[in-house]
Design a protein around this motif. Structure first.
Motif, PDB file in Angstrom:
ATOM      1  N   PHE A   1      17.197  12.854  45.422  1.00 29.29           N
ATOM      2  CA  PHE A   1      17.027  11.937  46.333  1.00 29.29           C
ATOM      3  C   PHE A   1      15.672  12.052  46.927  1.00 29.29           C
ATOM      4  N   TYR A   2      15.445  10.960  47.686  1.00 27.90           N
ATOM      5  CA  TYR A   2      13.975  11.078  48.260  1.00 27.90           C
ATOM      6  C   TYR A   2      13.955  10.041  49.387  1.00 27.90           C
ATOM      7  N   ILE A   3      13.150  10.459  50.525  1.00 26.31           N
ATOM      8  CA  ILE A   3      12.870   9.660  51.572  1.00 26.31           C
ATOM      9  C   ILE A   3      11.381   9.495  51.816  1.00 26.31           C
ATOM     10  N   ALA A   4      10.951   8.302  51.449  1.00 28.65           N
ATOM     11  CA  ALA A   4       9.468   8.046  51.416  1.00 28.65           C
ATOM     12  C   ALA A   4       8.955   6.898  51.868  1.00 28.65           C
ATOM     13  N   PRO A   5       7.953   6.713  52.299  1.00 23.40           N
ATOM     14  CA  PRO A   5       7.131   5.604  52.417  1.00 23.40           C
ATOM     15  C   PRO A   5       6.768   4.621  51.070  1.00 23.40           C
ATOM     16  N   VAL A   6       6.813   3.466  51.318  1.00 22.49           N
ATOM     17  CA  VAL A   6       6.590   2.549  50.239  1.00 22.49           C
ATOM     18  C   VAL A   6       5.688   1.242  50.654  1.00 22.49           C
ATOM     19  N   PHE A   7       4.950   0.872  49.805  1.00 23.19           N
ATOM     20  CA  PHE A   7       3.723  -0.138  50.153  1.00 23.19           C
ATOM     21  C   PHE A   7       3.979  -1.296  49.382  1.00 23.19           C
ATOM     22  N   ARG A   8       3.765  -2.589  50.102  1.00 24.24           N
ATOM     23  CA  ARG A   8       3.824  -3.737  49.247  1.00 24.24           C
ATOM     24  C   ARG A   8       3.373  -4.681  50.150  1.00 24.24           C
ATOM     25  N   TYR A   9       2.353  -5.350  49.543  1.00 26.96           N
ATOM     26  CA  TYR A   9       1.540  -6.540  50.132  1.00 26.96           C
ATOM     27  C   TYR A   9       2.506  -7.674  50.278  1.00 26.96           C
TER      28      TYR A   9
ATOM     29  N   VAL B   1      11.700   8.057  67.558  1.00 23.34           N
ATOM     30  CA  VAL B   1      12.016   9.209  66.371  1.00 23.34           C
ATOM     31  C   VAL B   1      13.367   9.612  66.558  1.00 23.34           C
ATOM     32  N   SER B   2      14.018   9.704  67.506  1.00 19.97           N
ATOM     33  CA  SER B   2      15.430  10.372  67.366  1.00 19.97           C
ATOM     34  C   SER B   2      16.587   9.365  66.560  1.00 19.97           C
ATOM     35  N   GLU B   3      16.107   8.059  66.549  1.00 22.51           N
ATOM     36  CA  GLU B   3      16.804   6.911  65.516  1.00 22.51           C
ATOM     37  C   GLU B   3      16.350   7.315  64.086  1.00 22.51           C
ATOM     38  N   TRP B   4      15.111   7.369  63.756  1.00 24.02           N
ATOM     39  CA  TRP B   4      14.808   8.058  62.481  1.00 24.02           C
ATOM     40  C   TRP B   4      15.328   9.169  61.688  1.00 24.02           C
ATOM     41  N   ARG B   5      15.515  10.209  62.757  1.00 25.81           N
ATOM     42  CA  ARG B   5      15.696  11.503  62.475  1.00 25.81           C
ATOM     43  C   ARG B   5      17.329  11.380  62.218  1.00 25.81           C
ATOM     44  N   LEU B   6      18.018  10.679  62.953  1.00 27.83           N
ATOM     45  CA  LEU B   6      19.305  10.428  62.623  1.00 27.83           C
ATOM     46  C   LEU B   6      19.527  10.052  61.503  1.00 27.83           C
ATOM     47  N   ALA B   7      18.828   8.693  61.168  1.00 24.41           N
ATOM     48  CA  ALA B   7      19.056   8.082  59.722  1.00 24.41           C
ATOM     49  C   ALA B   7      18.659   9.082  58.424  1.00 24.41           C
ATOM     50  N   GLU B   8      17.475   9.772  58.793  1.00 22.99           N
ATOM     51  CA  GLU B   8      17.163  10.577  57.661  1.00 22.99           C
ATOM     52  C   GLU B   8      18.047  11.738  57.527  1.00 22.99           C
ATOM     53  N   GLU B   9      18.477  12.587  58.656  1.00 22.52           N
ATOM     54  CA  GLU B   9      19.347  13.708  58.420  1.00 22.52           C
ATOM     55  C   GLU B   9      20.687  13.091  57.917  1.00 22.52           C
ATOM     56  N   THR B  10      21.150  12.040  58.423  1.00 19.18           N
ATOM     57  CA  THR B  10      22.325  11.674  57.995  1.00 19.18           C
ATOM     58  C   THR B  10      22.528  11.567  56.361  1.00 19.18           C
ATOM     59  N   PHE B  11      21.400  10.751  55.915  1.00 14.88           N
ATOM     60  CA  PHE B  11      21.249  10.502  54.251  1.00 14.88           C
ATOM     61  C   PHE B  11      21.070  11.782  53.558  1.00 14.88           C
ATOM     62  N   ARG B  12      20.167  12.937  54.263  1.00 17.95           N
ATOM     63  CA  ARG B  12      19.958  14.014  53.279  1.00 17.95           C
ATOM     64  C   ARG B  12      21.447  14.767  53.459  1.00 17.95           C
ATOM     65  N   ARG B  13      22.195  14.627  54.384  1.00 20.61           N
ATOM     66  CA  ARG B  13      23.662  15.389  54.290  1.00 20.61           C
ATOM     67  C   ARG B  13      24.373  15.036  53.345  1.00 20.61           C
ATOM     68  N   ILE B  14      24.526  13.551  53.390  1.00 24.40           N
ATOM     69  CA  ILE B  14      25.171  12.859  52.339  1.00 24.40           C
ATOM     70  C   ILE B  14      24.883  13.105  50.869  1.00 24.40           C
ATOM     71  N   ALA B  15      23.481  12.883  50.850  1.00 21.65           N
ATOM     72  CA  ALA B  15      23.112  12.902  49.373  1.00 21.65           C
ATOM     73  C   ALA B  15      23.268  14.586  49.042  1.00 21.65           C
ATOM     74  N   ASN B  16      22.871  15.231  49.831  1.00 21.27           N
ATOM     75  CA  ASN B  16      23.334  16.725  49.315  1.00 21.27           C
ATOM     76  C   ASN B  16      24.717  17.117  48.969  1.00 21.27           C
ATOM     77  N   ASP B  17      25.700  16.655  49.983  1.00 19.32           N
ATOM     78  CA  ASP B  17      26.979  16.591  49.606  1.00 19.32           C
ATOM     79  C   ASP B  17      27.576  16.016  48.285  1.00 19.32           C
ATOM     80  N   PHE B  18      26.629  15.029  47.892  1.00 17.36           N
ATOM     81  CA  PHE B  18      27.139  14.436  46.531  1.00 17.36           C
ATOM     82  C   PHE B  18      26.290  15.055  45.584  1.00 17.36           C
ATOM     83  N   GLY B  19      25.690  16.147  45.757  1.00 12.97           N
ATOM     84  CA  GLY B  19      24.902  16.984  44.490  1.00 12.97           C
ATOM     85  C   GLY B  19      23.576  16.630  44.157  1.00 12.97           C
ATOM     86  N   TYR B  20      23.062  15.758  45.253  1.00 17.11           N
ATOM     87  CA  TYR B  20      21.598  15.252  44.712  1.00 17.11           C
ATOM     88  C   TYR B  20      20.683  16.437  45.681  1.00 17.11           C
TER      89      TYR B  20
END
Ligand code: HAM
Length: 432
Positions: A107-115, A17-36
């Motif tokens: 911006f979004y962080i979300a599960p996506v489903f494809r068969y 989970v710490s790897e996931w949180r790092l990726a998610e929090e990094t994305f959130r921070r950069i997206a916010n910084d870009f005005g999303y």
């Protein structure tokens, strides 16, 4: 009976989970910084939304959707991608307000489903971090979207990522190109794989990104979209390239980037990682100037991107990158003896109420076993008391980092430990 998770899905376990949180929090921070701003849409939508936007002839819609009827007989589909739901929410909630020129950045962080056929890096449930910028046709916005992804990969230590750029034209020039491509391919139909022979009628552009060596050989000399772009699309493409160069983002023009979703116009791009095998697309996106209208809204240009988080984490793993152990934090409470066990429970509750990370061993094992556990769980302090010590009103506080200890009055210990814990928070690791 032992149940298994559905094929192509993954459990994300506590030590991942710490790897996931790092990726998610990094994305959130950069997206916010870009005005999303963040948006969260339902996990399922009306099936028709995806058919209309992604395209009935695409693999995603024709073969890969998780579609079901609910008890009211409605056809619903688990989100196979993130753009159409955002466009639907943008229109339904009138996010643009009364200013048609306003740019809405989400911006979004979300599960996506494809068969899909599961393999390393390809799953039936994956997670996308995505952005969508609606309301501007500026080529600078296309470059902004790519810049954001570029900074995201780099913040996660992925420096070996190539940006492949193309233009897929618009409703004016693409039909001209598709006819030229068909005319060229007509003479080579027998050399194409079965899938591409089917694509020839419905979706010949996808033949360009087929990985089959025979198909690649056929398309090596095929006419390319970039040679057929109308003036407007050619100007846009040149401008996107210029802005990327101004920002300092290196890219390669790759006429085979056609994307697997039909809504793209003009800019189409993919980020490709090195050493990841066949599933090396770490993200992709492009412009979709007709999508809002196709979903029932007014003409509104848009551009966006989706990043596959599983693949980003696999790429980090391949490079041996991982979130370091978090800084030691909090207090493990050890009561040795009957009265001390009661004391430990009350002391623990008071620490927690004071906002201190704290726990105890409900098996009340030996001192040695509990100390080992406290160490393994990353606690900074152990607060230890036996019945006899308590009768003197004392508790031993051991610092597991410095391996020093002192005896404190039980009453003052809570205050001492919570003030030490506030200090840990200030200098501590955000991913603990
Ligand atoms: P996409 O290229 O289909 O685009 O998916 C985006 C990214 O999701 C891919 O580059 C890949 O990293 C990841 N991905 C896709 N399928 C799988 C899978 N089966 N398993 C693991 N990862 C996968 C879109 O979905 C567009 N909505 C992107 C976009 C946003 N375009 C404009 N705005």
């Amino acid at each position: 009976m032992r149940y298994k998770r559905p094929r192509g899905t993954q459990d994300i376990l506590p030590d991942q989970v710490s790897e996931w949180r790092l990726a998610e929090e990094t994305f959130r921070r950069i997206a916010n910084d870009f005005g999303y701003s963040e948006i969260r849409t339902p996990i399922f939508e009306e099936t028709d939304l995806f058919v209309r936007s992604v395209g009935a002839e695409t693999d995603i819609v024709a073969k890969e959707m998780y579609t079901f009827s609910d008890r009211g007989g409605r056809s619903l589909t688990l989100r196979p991608e993130g753009t159409a739901p955002v466009v639907r929410a943008f229109l339904e909630n009138n996010l643009q307000g009364t200013d048609p020129g306003r740019v809405v950045k989400l911006f979004y962080i979300a599960p996506v489903f494809r068969y899909d056929r599961p393999q390393a890096g390809r799953y039936r449930q994956h997670h996308q971090a995505g952005i969508e910028a609606l309301g501007s046709a500026s080529p600078a916005l296309d470059a902004e979207v790519m810049h954001l992804a570029w900074l995201f990969y780099s913040a996660l230590g992925l420096e070996q990522v190539d940006l492949l750029l193309n233009s897929v034209g618009c409703t004016v020039c693409r039909p001209v190109y598709v006819e030229r491509l068909r005319a060229y391919l007509a003479g080579h139909a027998r050399a194409l794989c079965d899938d591409c022979r089917r694509r020839y009628e419905a979706n010949p552009l996808r033949i360009l990104d087929c990985k089959n060596p025979a198909c690649r050989q056929v398309t090596a000399d095929a006419p390319m979209m970039l040679d057929v772009l109308c003036d407007d699309c050619a100007r846009h493409f040149a401008e996107v390239r210029k802005v990327l160069e101004t920002i300092g983002i290196t890219y390669q023009v790759d006429p085979r980037i056609v994307r697997g979703l039909d809504y793209y116009t003009k800019t189409a791009f993919e980020f490709v990682g090195k050493g990841l095998g066949a599933q090396d697309a770490l993200g992709g996106g492009g412009r979709y100037d007709g999508l809002v209208e196709a979903c029932g809204g007014p003409p509104t240009p848009g551009v966006g991107l989706g990043i596959g988080l599983e693949r980003v984490l696999l790429a980090r793993q391949a490079l041996g990158l991982s979130v370091g152990a978090p800084a030691r934090r909090g207090v493990f409470v050890i009561g040795l003896g009957e009265a001390a066990a009661q004391w430990a429970i009350a002391f623990l509750a008071r620490l927690r109420a004071a906002g201190v990370r704290a726990d105890l061993d409900y098996r009340f094992r030996s001192l040695r076993a509990q100390m080992r556990h406290a160490d393994a769980m990353g606690f900074r302090y152990a607060a230890i008391a036996g019945d006899e010590e308590l009768s003197r009103g004392e508790v031993t506080v051991r610092d597991l980092e410095t391996a020093t200890q002192e005896s404190l009055p039980t009453e003052g210990a809570i205050e001492y430990l919570s003030s030490m814990s506030r200090r840990e928070h200030c200098g501590g690791n955000a991913h603990g």
